[in-house]
Design an enzyme around this catalytic site. Structure first.
Site, PDB file in Angstrom:
ATOM      1  NE  ARG A  34     -48.841  25.114  62.731  1.00 54.56           N
ATOM      2  CZ  ARG A  34     -49.994  24.808  63.327  1.00 54.56           C
ATOM      3  NH1 ARG A  34     -50.797  23.903  62.793  1.00 54.56           N
ATOM      4  NH2 ARG A  34     -50.374  25.405  64.441  1.00 54.56           N
ATOM      5  CG  ASP A  35     -47.279  17.038  56.364  1.00 55.99           C
ATOM      6  OD1 ASP A  35     -47.397  15.838  56.638  1.00 55.99           O
ATOM      7  OD2 ASP A  35     -46.755  17.450  55.290  1.00 55.99           O
ATOM      8  CB  ILE A  36     -42.803  19.916  55.289  1.00 52.75           C
ATOM      9  CG1 ILE A  36     -41.862  21.045  54.902  1.00 52.75           C
ATOM     10  CG2 ILE A  36     -42.769  18.783  54.279  1.00 52.75           C
ATOM     11  CD1 ILE A  36     -40.392  20.675  54.990  1.00 52.75           C
ATOM     12  CG  ASN A  93     -50.711   6.817  55.269  1.00 53.25           C
ATOM     13  OD1 ASN A  93     -51.863   6.430  55.079  1.00 53.25           O
ATOM     14  ND2 ASN A  93     -50.331   8.052  55.021  1.00 53.25           N
ATOM     15  CD  GLU A 101     -44.708  10.174  51.041  1.00 50.41           C
ATOM     16  OE1 GLU A 101     -44.182  11.166  51.585  1.00 50.41           O
ATOM     17  OE2 GLU A 101     -45.577  10.265  50.164  1.00 50.41           O
ATOM     18  CB  VAL A 102     -41.601   9.369  57.324  1.00 51.97           C
ATOM     19  CG1 VAL A 102     -40.539   9.526  58.418  1.00 51.97           C
ATOM     20  CG2 VAL A 102     -41.500  10.501  56.305  1.00 51.97           C
ATOM     21  CG  HIS A 106     -46.095   9.846  60.393  1.00 53.12           C
ATOM     22  ND1 HIS A 106     -45.173   8.899  60.046  1.00 53.12           N
ATOM     23  CD2 HIS A 106     -46.766  10.141  59.260  1.00 53.12           C
ATOM     24  CE1 HIS A 106     -45.273   8.632  58.748  1.00 53.12           C
ATOM     25  NE2 HIS A 106     -46.255   9.363  58.253  1.00 53.12           N
ATOM     26  CG  HIS A 108     -50.952  12.146  58.249  1.00 53.62           C
ATOM     27  ND1 HIS A 108     -50.216  12.961  57.429  1.00 53.62           N
ATOM     28  CD2 HIS A 108     -50.419  10.904  58.120  1.00 53.62           C
ATOM     29  CE1 HIS A 108     -49.281  12.252  56.806  1.00 53.62           C
ATOM     30  NE2 HIS A 108     -49.393  10.997  57.205  1.00 53.62           N
TER      31      HIS A 108
HETATM   32  P1  AMP Z   1     -46.638   9.270  55.180  1.00 51.45           P
HETATM   33  O1  AMP Z   1     -46.855   9.123  53.709  1.00 51.45           O
HETATM   34  O2  AMP Z   1     -47.824   8.925  55.989  1.00 51.45           O
HETATM   35  O3  AMP Z   1     -45.362   8.568  55.640  1.00 51.45           O
HETATM   36  O4  AMP Z   1     -46.440  10.829  55.417  1.00 51.45           O
HETATM   37  C1  AMP Z   1     -45.229  11.473  55.608  1.00 51.45           C
HETATM   38  C2  AMP Z   1     -45.532  12.938  55.803  1.00 51.45           C
HETATM   39  O5  AMP Z   1     -44.373  13.577  56.304  1.00 51.45           O
HETATM   40  C3  AMP Z   1     -45.929  13.670  54.513  1.00 51.45           C
HETATM   41  O6  AMP Z   1     -47.220  14.256  54.685  1.00 51.45           O
HETATM   42  C4  AMP Z   1     -44.833  14.728  54.354  1.00 51.45           C
HETATM   43  O7  AMP Z   1     -45.301  15.931  53.831  1.00 51.45           O
HETATM   44  C5  AMP Z   1     -44.333  14.874  55.789  1.00 51.45           C
HETATM   45  N1  AMP Z   1     -42.969  15.354  55.931  1.00 51.45           N
HETATM   46  C6  AMP Z   1     -41.850  14.896  55.314  1.00 51.45           C
HETATM   47  N2  AMP Z   1     -40.767  15.565  55.734  1.00 51.45           N
HETATM   48  C7  AMP Z   1     -41.204  16.469  56.644  1.00 51.45           C
HETATM   49  C8  AMP Z   1     -40.571  17.466  57.455  1.00 51.45           C
HETATM   50  N3  AMP Z   1     -39.242  17.674  57.397  1.00 51.45           N
HETATM   51  N4  AMP Z   1     -41.328  18.202  58.283  1.00 51.45           N
HETATM   52  C9  AMP Z   1     -42.665  18.016  58.337  1.00 51.45           C
HETATM   53  N5  AMP Z   1     -43.325  17.094  57.623  1.00 51.45           N
HETATM   54  C10 AMP Z   1     -42.608  16.340  56.783  1.00 51.45           C
END
Ligand code: AMP
Length: 123
Positions: A34-36, A93, A101-102, A106, A108
């Site tokens: 689950r997304d945080i 993304n 961001e990460v 991934h 969504h």
């Molecule tokens: P993106 O902008 O597509 O890279 O999305 C990164 C997603 O990772 C965001 O929706 C964040 O809320 C989610 N996220 C970041 N850290 C965590 C975590 N520790 N556990 C779950 N989701 C996370």
């Protein structure tokens, strides 16, 4: 362009068990959790366990087994989260324009409410 994978990203830490996660489904090659900061009643992230930065990196370099496993995991999440009937959206993304961001691939998986139009009109 060759991708460089940063193994200090937060999803790599989740895969190594260094950070907790709310697991929805784990398979040989994929993890769904689950997304945080959920943006919808259902907001699950599906990631491959391998070191892939983004979608095209994965689609180009992953094995057939990883690609099949990843896609089947997404489908299982759609079903297990009850999204088949009402519909859903999957988003990945990538890079700067995609506001990633990460830097670990991934997908969504979003649903559980009307999600509106996908993008705002270009300006
Ligand atoms: P993106 O902008 O597509 O890279 O999305 C990164 C997603 O990772 C965001 O929706 C964040 O809320 C989610 N996220 C970041 N850290 C965590 C975590 N520790 N556990 C779950 N989701 C996370």
């Amino acid at each position: 362009m060759a991708y460089t994978y940063d193994d200090q990203n937060i999803f790599a830490k989740i895969l190594r068990g260094e950070i907790p996660n709310a697991t929805v489904l784990e398979t040989e090659h994929s993890l769904a959790f689950r997304d945080i900061q959920p943006q919808a009643p259902v907001h699950v992230l599906v990631i491959p366990k391998g070191p892939y930065v983004c979608y095209d990196h994965f689609a180009s370099d992953a094995s057939d087994a990883e690609i099949v496993d990843f896609n089947r995991t997404i489908a299982e999440v759609v079903t297990s989260e009850g999204l088949r009937e009402g519909g859903y959206r999957i988003i990945s993304n990538a890079g700067e324009a995609g506001v990633q961001e990460v830097p670990h691939l991934h997908i969504h998986v979003l649903g559980g409410r009307g999600l509106g139009r996908m993008l705002q009109p270009a300006r």
